[in-house]
Motif scaffolding. Structure first.
Motif, PDB file in Angstrom:
ATOM      1  N   LEU A 329       0.894  -1.318   0.016  1.00 21.57           N
ATOM      2  CA  LEU A 329      -0.004  -0.091   0.107  1.00 21.57           C
ATOM      3  C   LEU A 329       0.860   1.269   0.038  1.00 21.57           C
ATOM      4  O   LEU A 329       0.432   2.181   0.211  1.00 21.57           O
ATOM      5  CB  LEU A 329      -1.085  -0.139   1.324  1.00 21.57           C
ATOM      6  CG  LEU A 329      -2.045  -1.251   1.183  1.00 21.57           C
ATOM      7  CD1 LEU A 329      -2.557  -1.304   2.958  1.00 21.57           C
ATOM      8  CD2 LEU A 329      -2.924  -0.991   0.237  1.00 21.57           C
ATOM      9  N   CYS A 332      -0.433   4.423  -1.605  1.00 20.23           N
ATOM     10  CA  CYS A 332      -1.688   4.938  -1.246  1.00 20.23           C
ATOM     11  C   CYS A 332      -1.285   6.414  -0.349  1.00 20.23           C
ATOM     12  O   CYS A 332      -0.768   6.184   0.761  1.00 20.23           O
ATOM     13  CB  CYS A 332      -2.393   4.296  -0.301  1.00 20.23           C
ATOM     14  SG  CYS A 332      -3.049   2.808  -1.115  1.00 20.23           S
ATOM     15  N   PHE A 335      -1.755   7.216   3.866  1.00 21.46           N
ATOM     16  CA  PHE A 335      -2.119   6.068   4.584  1.00 21.46           C
ATOM     17  C   PHE A 335      -1.113   6.001   5.608  1.00 21.46           C
ATOM     18  O   PHE A 335       0.044   5.730   5.463  1.00 21.46           O
ATOM     19  CB  PHE A 335      -1.972   4.753   3.743  1.00 21.46           C
ATOM     20  CG  PHE A 335      -1.902   3.240   4.216  1.00 21.46           C
ATOM     21  CD1 PHE A 335      -3.034   2.914   4.945  1.00 21.46           C
ATOM     22  CD2 PHE A 335      -0.870   2.670   4.031  1.00 21.46           C
ATOM     23  CE1 PHE A 335      -2.911   1.736   5.377  1.00 21.46           C
ATOM     24  CE2 PHE A 335      -0.825   1.290   4.591  1.00 21.46           C
ATOM     25  CZ  PHE A 335      -1.989   0.828   5.425  1.00 21.46           C
ATOM     26  N   TRP A 376      -6.440   6.282   6.911  1.00 22.35           N
ATOM     27  CA  TRP A 376      -6.042   6.974   5.650  1.00 22.35           C
ATOM     28  C   TRP A 376      -7.361   8.065   5.377  1.00 22.35           C
ATOM     29  O   TRP A 376      -8.245   8.300   5.974  1.00 22.35           O
ATOM     30  CB  TRP A 376      -6.116   6.142   4.402  1.00 22.35           C
ATOM     31  CG  TRP A 376      -7.323   5.330   3.857  1.00 22.35           C
ATOM     32  CD1 TRP A 376      -8.039   5.786   2.813  1.00 22.35           C
ATOM     33  CD2 TRP A 376      -7.974   4.294   4.760  1.00 22.35           C
ATOM     34  NE1 TRP A 376      -9.176   4.840   2.943  1.00 22.35           N
ATOM     35  CE2 TRP A 376      -9.064   3.811   4.172  1.00 22.35           C
ATOM     36  CE3 TRP A 376      -7.602   3.577   5.691  1.00 22.35           C
ATOM     37  CZ2 TRP A 376     -10.069   2.949   4.324  1.00 22.35           C
ATOM     38  CZ3 TRP A 376      -8.474   2.591   6.189  1.00 22.35           C
ATOM     39  CH2 TRP A 376      -9.593   2.262   5.381  1.00 22.35           C
ATOM     40  N   HIS A 381      -8.980   4.814  -1.819  1.00 13.23           N
ATOM     41  CA  HIS A 381      -8.040   3.800  -1.480  1.00 13.23           C
ATOM     42  C   HIS A 381      -8.959   2.629  -0.434  1.00 13.23           C
ATOM     43  O   HIS A 381      -8.234   1.770  -0.170  1.00 13.23           O
ATOM     44  CB  HIS A 381      -6.913   4.403  -0.369  1.00 13.23           C
ATOM     45  CG  HIS A 381      -6.152   5.145  -1.156  1.00 13.23           C
ATOM     46  ND1 HIS A 381      -5.688   5.194  -2.460  1.00 13.23           N
ATOM     47  CD2 HIS A 381      -5.457   6.301  -0.652  1.00 13.23           C
ATOM     48  CE1 HIS A 381      -4.848   6.302  -3.015  1.00 13.23           C
ATOM     49  NE2 HIS A 381      -4.820   7.022  -1.721  1.00 13.23           N
ATOM     50  N   ILE A 385      -7.026  -0.847   0.412  1.00 10.10           N
ATOM     51  CA  ILE A 385      -6.744  -0.975   1.889  1.00 10.10           C
ATOM     52  C   ILE A 385      -7.527  -2.229   2.585  1.00 10.10           C
ATOM     53  O   ILE A 385      -6.926  -2.997   3.145  1.00 10.10           O
ATOM     54  CB  ILE A 385      -6.973   0.234   2.506  1.00 10.10           C
ATOM     55  CG1 ILE A 385      -5.862   1.236   2.238  1.00 10.10           C
ATOM     56  CG2 ILE A 385      -6.659   0.199   4.208  1.00 10.10           C
ATOM     57  CD1 ILE A 385      -5.986   2.666   2.563  1.00 10.10           C
TER      58      ILE A 385
END
Ligand SMILES: Cc1cc2nc3c(=O)[nH]c(=O)nc-3n(C[C@H](O)[C@H](O)[C@H](O)COP(=O)(O)OP(=O)(O)OC[C@H]3O[C@@H](n4cnc5c(N)ncnc54)[C@H](O)[C@@H]3O)c2cc1C
Length: 462
Positions: A329, A332, A335, A376, A381, A385
Motif C-alpha cells: 500500500l 496510497c 495511509f 487514511w 483507497h 486497503i
C-alpha cells in the motif's frame, strides 16, 4: 419525552468532542433519519418503546470510538446519542462512582482525581465509558484489578420492552455475567456503577524506538509479558510503519501505578535508547490526555482484532507480515498503518466468582491482543486497503495456526464488523449468551432493529 433531536455539545463534554464526534470518518458520513439525545433513563425507555412499536432500526452512540461505521450510526434509522447522560457521582463510602453512559473516561478520571481516586478504564481520555466497558476494557490497572467489564458493580439497563433494570450480581446473575463482554447486545445501558480505588500520581509515558531496535523491543516485550512479575506495571506496544518502507518504529506505552516504587521491571526497555520518550511521574488524566493527542480522529479507518499466545517468533512473524502488507500500500497517499500488541494476562481474568463471557481460560494466557489500526484520508483507497487488511488477517491466522499460537478470542472493541466475535468467546459461552438474550429480549429486537452492530447470533457481512 424530555429529549430534543438536535445536535448539542452536551453538559460537561470535553470541548473538542461534541455530540457529532465520531472517531472514524466513515461513521460520521452515515446519515441517520433522526438523531435523538435522551437526557435521562425515562427518555431512553420511551425511545425504545417507539422503535419497538414502529419497527424502526436504530444505533446507539456513546463515546463514538466504535471500530466500524455501522456500530454507532444508523443509515436512515434513528441514532440514539447518549452524550447528554453525563452525571458522575461518587458514593459516600468512596468505593464506587456512578457514571452516565455518555461520559468519556477523561471526564471521569478528572472528577475522581479531585478526590484521590481512580477507576479501571480507558487509556485515552476521549474514549467512552460505555463502549469500552461493555466490550471488555484493557486499562493501566488491569493486571492488578482486571478488565473494566469486571469492575462494574451495577448497570442501569433499558431492555427491549422498555423496562428499566438495575442489574447486579445478585439481582440478575445470568445477565450480569453476559454484560461482561457482550454488554452491547442486551439493551441500552444508561449508567454504570464502577468500582473505585485510592490513586495518587502514576508513572508512565511512551518510548519510541527506531527500527534497528525491533528485535530488542520484541524480546523485551515478550520477556515482560511472560515474567508478569509486578501487578502494578503495564506495557503495550504500538508498531507504526509511517514511511511504508518496512522500517517500522516501535512505541512502548509503559505505566506503573506506584511512582515511588522500583520500576526495574522496565529495565530492558530503559536500557535501549529511544528516539523520544515521555515517561514521567504524572496524573492519570495527564497521561491519558497525552495519548489522546496522539490519536487523531476524523480519518478513514480499517481495524481488525486477533489474538495469539505470547510467543516471540510469532510476534516477530506478525510484525514481518504487517510490513509486507503495508508495502503493498506504499502508493496510497495519506495511509498510516499501525498495529497494537496488548497483553491479556492471566492476572487480568476476573478476580471474583462471576467470571465473564469472554471465554479466556488461565491456561490460554498470556495472550497478545493484536489490533490492526490502519488510517487514511482518500476514499478511493478504501477497497485496496480493505483487501490488503484481509490478506494480513489471513496470513497471520495461517502463520499462528502453524506455530500453534492462534487463539479464537477477538476483542470486540477493535473488531471489524464481519468478525464472529461471540464465536470467539467459545461455543458454550455463545449459547449461554443467546439463552440470556432470549430471556430478556425474546423477539431478538436488539439484534433485528439494531442491524449495524456485530451480532451475537453469528457472522455478518462487511
Ligand atoms: C483512540 C482509541 C483509544 C482506545 N483505547 C482503548 C483502551 O485503552 N483500552 C481498551 O480496551 N480499548 C480501547 N479502545 C477501544 C475502545 O474500547 C472501543 O473503541 C470502544 O467501543 C469505545 O467506546 P465508545 O463509547 O467511545 O464507543 P461507541 O462508538 O459510542 O460505542 C461502541 C459500541 O458500543 C455500543 N454502545 C455504546 N454505548 C452503549 C450503551 N450505553 N448501551 C448499549 N450499547 C452501547 C455502540 O452501539 C457501539 O456498538 C480505544 C479506541 C480508540 C479509537
Amino acid at each position: 419525552m424530555s429529549s430534543v433531536a438536535t445536535i448539542d455539545a452536551g453538559r460537561k463534554a470535553v470541548s473538542k468532542y461534541g455530540t457529532s464526534f465520531y472517531f472514524i470518518a466513515q461513521a460520521a458520513q452515515i446519515a441517520p433519519a433522526c438523531r435523538i439525545l435522551p437526557v435521562n433513563t425515562a427518555d431512553v425507555s420511551e425511545i425504545l418503546n417507539v422503535v419497538r412499536e414502529t419497527g424502526t432500526t436504530f444505533a446507539v452512540k456513546a463515546g463514538g470510538h466504535c471500530s466500524y461505521p455501522s456500530g454507532t450510526n444508523a443509515e436512515n434509522g434513528i441514532t440514539i446519542d447518549l452524550s447528554r447522560l453525563k452525571d458522575i457521582k461518587i458514593s459516600d463510602n468512596r468505593k464506587s462512582v456512578t457514571v452516565g453512559a455518555g461520559c468519556r473516561f477523561g471526564e471521569v478520571y478528572r472528577e475522581l482525581e479531585a478526590h484521590g481516586l481512580g477507576c479501571v478504564g480507558g487509556r485515552v481520555s476521549s474514549v467512552g465509558v460505555s463502549g469500552l466497558t461493555l466490550g471488555g476494557g484493557i486499562s493501566f490497572f488491569s493486571t492488578e484489578r482486571g478488565l473494566a467489564c469486571d469492575n462494574v458493580v451495577s448497570y442501569e439497563l433499558v431492555i427491549a420492552n422498555g423496562q428499566v433494570l438495575s442489574v447486579t450480581k445478585v439481582s440478575h446473575p445470568d445477565l450480569f455475567w453476559g454484560m461482561r463482554g457482550a454488554g452491547i447486545t442486551f439493551g441500552i445501558v444508561t449508567s454504570f456503577e464502577l468500582k473505585t480505588f485510592d490513586l495518587g500520581e502514576i508513572w508512565g509515558g511512551s518510548s519510541t524506538f527506531a527500527h534497528e531496535n525491533e528485535t530488542a523491543v520484541l524480546e523485551a516485550f515478550d520477556k515482560f509479558v511472560h515474567a508478569d512479575q509486578d501487578p502494578l506495571a503495564e506495557a503495550f506496544l504500538v508498531v507504526a510503519d509511517m514511511a511504508k518502507d518496512g522500517n517500522s518504529v516501535y512505541t512502548m506505552v509503559l505505566s506503573h501505578s506506584n511512582p515511588q516504587s522500583d520500576t526495574s521491571v522496565f529495565n530492558d526497555f530503559k536500557n535501549l535508547t529511544p528516539l523520544a520518550s515521555s515517561t514521567q511521574t504524572r496524573t492519570l488524566t495527564n497521561f491519558c490526555d497525552e495519548l489522546d493527542s496522539r490519536n487523531e480522529s476524523g480519518f478513514r479507518y480499517r481495524t481488525n482484532s486477533l489474538s495469539v499466545k505470547c510467543h516471540l517468533t510469532t510476534l516477530k512473524e506478525i510484525a514481518a507480515i504487517h510490513e509486507e502488507c503495508v508495502h503493498l500500500l506504499k502508493d496510497c497517499d495519506g495511509f498510516v498503518p499501525t498495529l497494537l500488541y496488548q497483553p491479556l494476562l492471566g492476572a487480568m481474568l476476573p478476580k471474583d466468582d462471576v467470571s465473564n463471557a469472554l471465554g479466556i481460560k488461565p491456561e490460554d494466557t498470556p495472550l497478545i491482543v493484536i489490533a490492526l489500526l490502519w488510517k487514511w484520508t482518500d476514499i478511493q483507497h478504501d477497497k485496496l486497503i480493505s483487501q490488503v487488511a484481509d490478506q494480513f488477517v489471513e496470513k497471520v491466522e495461517k502463520a499462528t495456526r502453524a506455530y500453534g499460537t492462534f487463539h479464537r478470542y477477538q476483542y470486540l472493541n477493535y473488531a471489524a464488523n464481519y468478525q464472529d466475535v461471540y464465536g470467539g468467546y467459545g461455543e458454550e459461552n455463545r449459547k449461554r449468551l443467546l439463552e440470556i438474550r432470549a430471556k430478556y429480549d425474546p423477539e431478538g429486537l436488539m439484534s433485528i432493529l439494531r442491524p449495524g452492530i456485530i451480532q451475537l447470533s453469528g457472522q455478518q457481512e462487511m
